[in-house]
Enzyme design. Sequence first.
Site, PDB file in Angstrom:
ATOM      1  N   TYR A 142       0.951  -1.241  -0.022  1.00 40.96           N
ATOM      2  CA  TYR A 142       0.051   0.001  -0.064  1.00 40.96           C
ATOM      3  C   TYR A 142       0.747   1.205  -0.006  1.00 40.96           C
ATOM      4  O   TYR A 142       0.363   2.472  -0.354  1.00 40.96           O
ATOM      5  CB  TYR A 142      -0.887   0.008   1.293  1.00 40.96           C
ATOM      6  CG  TYR A 142      -2.282  -0.770   1.041  1.00 40.96           C
ATOM      7  CD1 TYR A 142      -2.256  -2.056   0.650  1.00 40.96           C
ATOM      8  CD2 TYR A 142      -3.387  -0.018   1.154  1.00 40.96           C
ATOM      9  CE1 TYR A 142      -3.431  -2.759   0.809  1.00 40.96           C
ATOM     10  CE2 TYR A 142      -4.516  -0.628   1.088  1.00 40.96           C
ATOM     11  CZ  TYR A 142      -4.656  -1.946   1.023  1.00 40.96           C
ATOM     12  OH  TYR A 142      -5.802  -2.616   0.707  1.00 40.96           O
ATOM     13  N   LYS A 190       3.217 -15.323   2.907  1.00 44.83           N
ATOM     14  CA  LYS A 190       3.634 -16.203   1.702  1.00 44.83           C
ATOM     15  C   LYS A 190       5.106 -16.384   1.495  1.00 44.83           C
ATOM     16  O   LYS A 190       5.798 -15.885   0.505  1.00 44.83           O
ATOM     17  CB  LYS A 190       3.052 -15.269   0.465  1.00 44.83           C
ATOM     18  CG  LYS A 190       3.294 -16.097  -0.924  1.00 44.83           C
ATOM     19  CD  LYS A 190       2.041 -17.105  -1.141  1.00 44.83           C
ATOM     20  CE  LYS A 190       2.395 -17.818  -2.424  1.00 44.83           C
ATOM     21  NZ  LYS A 190       1.465 -18.909  -2.467  1.00 44.83           N
ATOM     22  N   ASP A 223      -2.704 -18.284   0.618  1.00 47.53           N
ATOM     23  CA  ASP A 223      -3.699 -19.119  -0.200  1.00 47.53           C
ATOM     24  C   ASP A 223      -4.355 -20.050   0.457  1.00 47.53           C
ATOM     25  O   ASP A 223      -5.362 -20.534   0.431  1.00 47.53           O
ATOM     26  CB  ASP A 223      -2.707 -19.487  -1.430  1.00 47.53           C
ATOM     27  CG  ASP A 223      -1.568 -20.290  -1.287  1.00 47.53           C
ATOM     28  OD1 ASP A 223      -0.764 -20.407  -0.049  1.00 47.53           O
ATOM     29  OD2 ASP A 223      -0.766 -20.974  -2.293  1.00 47.53           O
ATOM     30  N   ASP A 247      -6.353  -6.978   4.327  1.00 51.45           N
ATOM     31  CA  ASP A 247      -7.369  -6.472   3.774  1.00 51.45           C
ATOM     32  C   ASP A 247      -8.409  -7.799   2.978  1.00 51.45           C
ATOM     33  O   ASP A 247      -9.600  -7.546   3.069  1.00 51.45           O
ATOM     34  CB  ASP A 247      -6.838  -5.737   2.330  1.00 51.45           C
ATOM     35  CG  ASP A 247      -7.916  -4.864   1.653  1.00 51.45           C
ATOM     36  OD1 ASP A 247      -8.905  -4.486   2.374  1.00 51.45           O
ATOM     37  OD2 ASP A 247      -7.943  -4.904   0.359  1.00 51.45           O
ATOM     38  N   ASP A 251     -12.172  -9.411   4.569  1.00 52.71           N
ATOM     39  CA  ASP A 251     -13.465  -9.449   3.931  1.00 52.71           C
ATOM     40  C   ASP A 251     -13.904 -10.739   3.610  1.00 52.71           C
ATOM     41  O   ASP A 251     -15.191 -10.979   3.816  1.00 52.71           O
ATOM     42  CB  ASP A 251     -13.108  -8.670   2.302  1.00 52.71           C
ATOM     43  CG  ASP A 251     -13.642  -7.283   2.326  1.00 52.71           C
ATOM     44  OD1 ASP A 251     -13.184  -6.533   3.336  1.00 52.71           O
ATOM     45  OD2 ASP A 251     -14.062  -6.816   1.145  1.00 52.71           O
TER      46      ASP A 251
HETATM   47  C1  IPM Z   1     -10.436  -1.308   3.947  1.00 51.93           C
HETATM   48  C2  IPM Z   1     -10.588  -0.782   2.727  1.00 51.93           C
HETATM   49  C3  IPM Z   1      -9.722   0.121   2.411  1.00 51.93           C
HETATM   50  C4  IPM Z   1      -8.082  -0.591   2.378  1.00 51.93           C
HETATM   51  C5  IPM Z   1      -9.690   1.296   1.038  1.00 51.93           C
HETATM   52  C6  IPM Z   1     -11.105   1.727   1.008  1.00 51.93           C
HETATM   53  C7  IPM Z   1      -8.399   1.863   0.700  1.00 51.93           C
HETATM   54  O1  IPM Z   1     -10.910  -1.870   1.675  1.00 51.93           O
HETATM   55  O2  IPM Z   1     -10.310  -0.649   4.872  1.00 51.93           O
HETATM   56  O3  IPM Z   1     -10.269  -2.520   4.145  1.00 51.93           O
HETATM   57  O4  IPM Z   1      -7.872  -1.318   1.232  1.00 51.93           O
HETATM   58  O5  IPM Z   1      -7.481  -0.516   3.351  1.00 51.93           O
HETATM   59 MN    MN Z   2     -10.858  -3.772   2.453  1.00 53.41          MN
END
Ligand code: IPM
Ligand code: MN
Length: 355
Positions: A142, A190, A223, A247, A251
């Site tokens: 990032y 990884k 993975d 990240d 999710d």
């Molecule tokens: C998160 C979001 C952010 C990230 C984006 C919006 C930049 O997806 O907080 O997980 O990738 O960190």
């Molecule tokens: Mn995210």
Amino acid sequence: MEKNIGYLPGDGIGPEVAAEAKKALEAVAEKFGHKFNFTEALVGAVAIDETGDPYPAETHKVCQESDAILFGAIGHPKYDNDPSAAVRPEEGLLRMRKSLGLFCNIRPVKAYSVLEDFSPLKKERISGADLVVFRELTSGLYFGSPRGRTEDGKAAFETCNYTAEEITRIAKMAFEAARNRRNKVTLVDKANVLVTSRLWREVVTKLHADEYSDVELDYLFVDNAAMQMILNPKQFDVILTENLFGDIISDESSVIAGSLGLLPSASVGSSVGLYEPIHGSAPDIAGQNLANPSAAILSAAMLLESSFGLVEEAKAIISAVDEALNTGFVTKDINKESTVGTKEFGDRIVELIKK
Ligand code: IPM
Ligand code: MN
């Protein structure tokens, strides 16, 4: 107790869900005799529209002067579909994280028993799952440099950087957290391919041996971890990982909870803490009173506990959300048949907190 809270609603459903979290904090203040002063500031696409900058100096000042920050969401489709945009809303969030030193992102995930039937995953697999992702937030791909496009524009590159110090400081927080939970840390990396991952393994293994040998430590390639998350999420307690893997994994882990709209997060580090739902700005449902404000409301609970040390007050919010969900008072993301909107859910939480 009197505290100042930076209030950054952001884009899309951000303002709707943040408003419900603010309502919950106000209800807590009233019930427990505290005073919370909210100062609103711009971030994201709304900040670009008004000032040309997704994280204006004025907003940074508000954050620095606050005792904690409540954040909604960031992102707008007009930028997603335009790869050539000079400034992007997401940059605001990244600069905020970096400039406030918020290197440790904590994302707890648990399977709510009443929601198990709504999960696309088999009930027996997710029932009882309770894990937390410790995601490194201010380094890695990032932020690494160099990054950019070659002169002819036909290639692009980024750099993944990590220092031993950056790994050590978040690893310590993960081990400490494990001691208060089920005493297990899984390092997700990884290391079979990436040199940065090999540094993570080396540093975490040594720290474990030197200071945290009472905690169980294991390692998974990312993975495989992504697969294990769905096959057997109960094996996880604390997951420790770098920025991009965290990240993605976080999710994915929201499927276990039943909805992305349920997962709160705390970003902490050297200065003020930032609390935000893990979901994005969901422009497709923005402004329609459809968004699930649970993640934002639970982020407010994390704020009370981690930044202000208000454990009872945090519990009041968590119990209220538990009760609403347990009695089937849920938004449409969880039950399509439901008629409960963002505001109605927030009102119910306020009622339950005051009870
Ligand atoms: C998160 C979001 C952010 C990230 C984006 C919006 C930049 O997806 O907080 O997980 O990738 O960190
Ligand atoms: Mn995210």
